[in-house]
Each structure stands twice: as structure tokens, then as C-alpha cells.
Write a protein that holds these residues in place. Structure first.
Motif, PDB file in Angstrom:
ATOM      1  N   GLU A 194     -30.780  57.413 -96.669  1.00 46.48           N
ATOM      2  CA  GLU A 194     -31.378  56.023 -96.214  1.00 46.48           C
ATOM      3  C   GLU A 194     -31.896  55.876 -94.960  1.00 46.48           C
ATOM      4  OE1 GLU A 194     -31.763  53.120 -97.372  1.00 46.48           O
ATOM      5  OE2 GLU A 194     -29.838  52.998 -98.476  1.00 46.48           O
ATOM      6  N   GLN A 204     -42.402  54.204 -94.811  1.00 48.20           N
ATOM      7  CA  GLN A 204     -42.019  54.446 -96.015  1.00 48.20           C
ATOM      8  C   GLN A 204     -42.883  54.767 -97.126  1.00 48.20           C
ATOM      9  OE1 GLN A 204     -39.220  51.383 -97.052  1.00 48.20           O
ATOM     10  NE2 GLN A 204     -38.539  50.835 -94.862  1.00 48.20           N
ATOM     11  N   SER A 226     -30.466  55.726-101.327  1.00 44.01           N
ATOM     12  CA  SER A 226     -31.033  54.515-100.828  1.00 44.01           C
ATOM     13  C   SER A 226     -30.509  53.301-101.583  1.00 44.01           C
ATOM     14  CB  SER A 226     -32.467  54.660-101.043  1.00 44.01           C
ATOM     15  OG  SER A 226     -33.222  53.408-100.367  1.00 44.01           O
TER      16      SER A 226
END
Length: 422
Positions: A194, A204, A226
């Protein structure tokens, strides 16, 4: 034959609530006495499941119970579940941060872990020094680290601050550098929990692309945790769903995500709550969706108005202080929009309220959707939140012959005004 790089067998982890380590001296002596007599640990026979919302009957709790799975070389495995399901505990065991209470793990290569922001970093050392420190921990030689140094710094985007102590980095900068080190120093197994959520959208996207490259091109293995289901689906090939410390599903990533997102909203289109949501201020009775011309047992058609009915009792005499808000997510868990009865002045009254909200026809694309409920006090304080409280499915029931038969992109179909002035 399968090329298995990681195999977990009968992994369980037990904790004693309110204690550091194994607990009291008497319990440790009891374990030792059973061990010297060749008997099993007596505390393995007790313990509650890891349900944080209920009060248990034992001081012992099983964070994980009987976890078994295999991971092939080059595979990207998604581990998903709600908060408290045991995901982080499992990754800590796989990363050798903590030992399992029972079971064993067989590894076929070096493991690098990103379990939280700044994992393995020394705040007093510079970014450059931490790259060499982490590389050494991973078993890399100084020559190997130096060869990758420029790539790591460039990918992290922290070049200007690379000779600044890490304690002065923001959380986003720290996770950028930590991910770059783990990705470029080529561990056979990369474990990520995460932490990418800390980075910005641009990073990301870069990180997910890099993980795809190292798994597909480099043949390395990634274990990925995640709550961003879009990232999980784009990256992973297989998924494990954890609930209360147990594996409830091991399947393709699509089926795993579908199972996870259903949550407690698996009563499609309608749900009664009885006494489950009887609170001091309110009592939630039911939530249901139906087409305006149909009943709740009929499928929801996209070409008809959809009614959302919320049956709720308000007990507080200061009833004007409360309203409800819904958040709606698509089947990937992505937030689409929120809506509330407070926006048009439809106040909640003391006693029974049957609030209706109407979605225009042809507003939703066909697909599955999830509602999260918030009860708001004084327009600012959420006194109750339940995510994925109900799911509903919209179907396409009418298509004209000869028209496009595929699914249009997106999740809603807003009707706009058009003009054609000659």
C-alpha cells in the motif's frame, strides 16, 4: 512443471492482546514445560478470529490462520481484503520481519519489501547513502549498486535532494526513493504493501509500469497489497482474498476483486437491516433500489428511472441536525460521485423517514455499483459510516436492432443539451 519461487504452508500468527511479546512469564514457562515434555503449545488451541468489531472471549487472537498458497516465478499476486483482514501481517511474515506462530515458508530468491514509508531507511543518512545501505541489506555488492545508482536517482525524481538527510524528505519523496531502490536492485521477490498510495498520481503510474516491466520482462515476482482495485487489476494476474485472517478465495484477479467488492452488499439491489443498525440517534431499516415502474425483485434496467429508497428512523429530538450522504463506486472500487438529501432541503424528521432519490433513465451504464452510507451531524461530522453497504446491478434490457451492441466506455451516460444553429 511449475517454477515455484515462494511456497507458504499452514501459516498462522497468534497475538496476545494488550501484551508485548508472548505475554506473561507464567505463559512462557507453561509453553516451555509443554515443549520439554514433547507436547504442543497449549495456547494454540485457544484464541478468537480476528474480528476487530466484536468483543472476544479470549486474550489471544489469530491474526492469520492456516494460510496456504504458492507463487510462480514472474507472477504478480494481489493480496486484497478489508482493513484488519491480515494482509500486512502476512507480508511481514513473508518479509521475515516477524515469525509465524505455526507453518513454514520456502523462498527461491532474495526478498525486498516496502511495508511502510521509509522501510529500512536511516533518517540521519542521505538519500545516496541509504541507497547503498538498502542495496547491502539486499545482498548487492557496492559495484552492482553503483552501476544502478543513476537509474535509481532518475526514477525517484529526488536528484536535487539526494545528498540531503532522509529525515528532511516528505513522505512522498521517501516512498519514491524507497521504491526506486527496491525495483532497480533486482530482488527476485518484491513485496509491496500500500505504500504507493502515498505518492502522487504521476509516480503511481510510473511505479505500476515499472512493476509490470520487472515481472513480465525481468521474470521477477511481485506480491502487491492495495485498496486501489484499478491498480490491482491492471498489475496482478491472480488474487487472494483475506477475511478475518483466513483465505476465502484464491482465483483470477477479476474474480477476486468481484468477491472483495461485494462485501456485505451481496444482497443485490435490496437489503434489510433489522437490529444490526439500531443506534442511539437513528435506526436504519432498509435500503433498496428498483425501477420506477417495477418491483425490487425485477432487474434494474438502464432505460428506466431508478429509485433509491432509504428507510431510516430518527430518534433524536433535534432531528434537523442530521442528513444522509451516499458515495457511489464502480466495480473497480473507484469513487464516481457523492449525493445527499441535504442539497435540496429534504430534511430528516423525527420518527420514520422514507427518503427517495431518483436517477434519470439512461443515467447508468450497465454494470455493478456499490453504495457507501454516511449519516452526517451538523453538516460536518460523520457519526456513522458503512462502506459498500449495498451493491446493485444495472442491466441493458433494450437495444434497437442494427445498432452498436458493445458496451460504451465509462459508467454513466449523462444527457446533455444540443443545438444546431444554421
Amino acid at each position: 512443471m511449475k517454477d515455484i519461487i515462494l511456497k507458504a504452508e499452514n501459516i498462522s500468527k497468534q497475538y496476545r492482546l494488550g501484551q508485548v511479546g508472548t505475554g506473561t512469564l507464567s505463559h512462557d514457562l507453561n509453553r516451555w514445560w509443554h515443549q520439554v515434555r514433547g507436547k504442543d503449545n497449549p495456547y494454540l488451541k485457544i484464541g478468537d478470529v480476528n474480528d476487530r468489531s466484536t468483543k472476544g472471549s479470549s486474550d489471544y487472537v489469530w491474526a492469520l490462520q492456516d494460510i496456504n498458497f504458492e507463487v510462480e516465478r514472474g507472477e504478480v499476486l494481489g493480496i486484497i481484503g478489508k482493513n484488519g483482514a491480515g494482509k500486512s501481517t502476512l507480508l511481514k511474515i513473508l518479509s521475515r520481519v516477524t515469525a509465524p506462530t505455526t507453518g513454514s515458508i520456502q523462498f527461491g530468491g532474495r526478498v525486498a519489501s516496502l511495508l511502510e514509508v521509509g522501510t529500512g531507511f536511516n533518517g540521519e543518512m542521505t538519500g545516496r547513502e541509504n541507497i547503498f545501505l538498502n542495496g547491502a541489506i539486499l545482498g548487492m555488492t557496492k559495484k552492482e549498486i553503483t552501476a544502478k545508482l543513476d537509474e535509481i536517482i532518475d526514477f525517484s525524481g529526488c536528484e536535487r535532494y539526494i545528498d540531503t538527510p532522509v529525515k528532511r524528505y516528505s513522505s512522498g519523496m521517501t516512498v519514491r526513493l524507497a521504491f526506486a531502490v527496491a525495483a532497480f536492485l533486482e530482488p527476485e521477490i518484491l513485496v509491496i504493501d500500500e505504500v504507493l498510495a502515498v505518492g502522487d498520481a504521476e509516480f503511481q503510474k510510473k511505479a505500476i509500469g515499472k512493476m509490470q516491466d520487472i515481472s513480465r520482462g525481468g521474470g521477477r515476482t511481485v506480491l502487491f497489497v492495495s485498496h486501489n482495485m484499478a491498480a490491482v487489476k491492471s498489475l496482478c494476474t491472480r488474487g487472494i482474498v483475506l477475511e478475518y485472517g483466513k483465505v476465502v478465495l484464491e482465483d483470477t484477479i477479476e474474480n477476486a476483486i468481484s468477491h472483495y467488492l461485494k462485501g456485505r452488499g451481496d444482497a443485490m439491489n435490496s437489503k434489510n437491516f433489522n437490529d444490526d443498525f439500531d443506534k442511539e440517534v437513528f435506526k436504519l431499516n432498509s435500503i433498496s433500489l428498483k425501477n420506477k415502474s417495477k418491483t425490487i425483485i425485477d432487474p434494474l434496467a438502464e432505460n428506466d428511472i431508478i429509485e433509491l429508497l432509504t428507510d431510516i428512523d430518527i430518534k433524536d429530538t433535534e432531528h434537523l441536525r442530521y442528513h444522509i450522504t451516499y458515495h457511489i463506486q464502480n466495480e473497480m472500487g473507484e469513487a464516481m460521485f457523492s449525493f445527499s438529501n441535504a442539497t435540496d432541503g429534504t430534511n430528516l424528521k423525527q420518527g420514520n423517514n422514507q427518503l427517495k432519490c431518483f436517477f434519470p433513465k439512461d443515467f447508468f451504464q450497465s454494470g455493478q455499483y456499490f453504495l457507501s452510507l454516511f449519516v452526517i451531524k451538523d453538516k460536518r461530522e460523520a457519526i456513522f459510516v458503512d462502506e459498500d453497504i449495498i451493491s446493485f446491478t444495472v442491466v441493458d434490457r433494450i437495444r434497437e436492432m442494427g445498432v452498436y451492441m458493445g458496451r460504451e466506455p465509462g459508467y454513466i451516460k449523462p444527457i446533455f443539451m444540443w443545438e444546431n444553429k444554421l
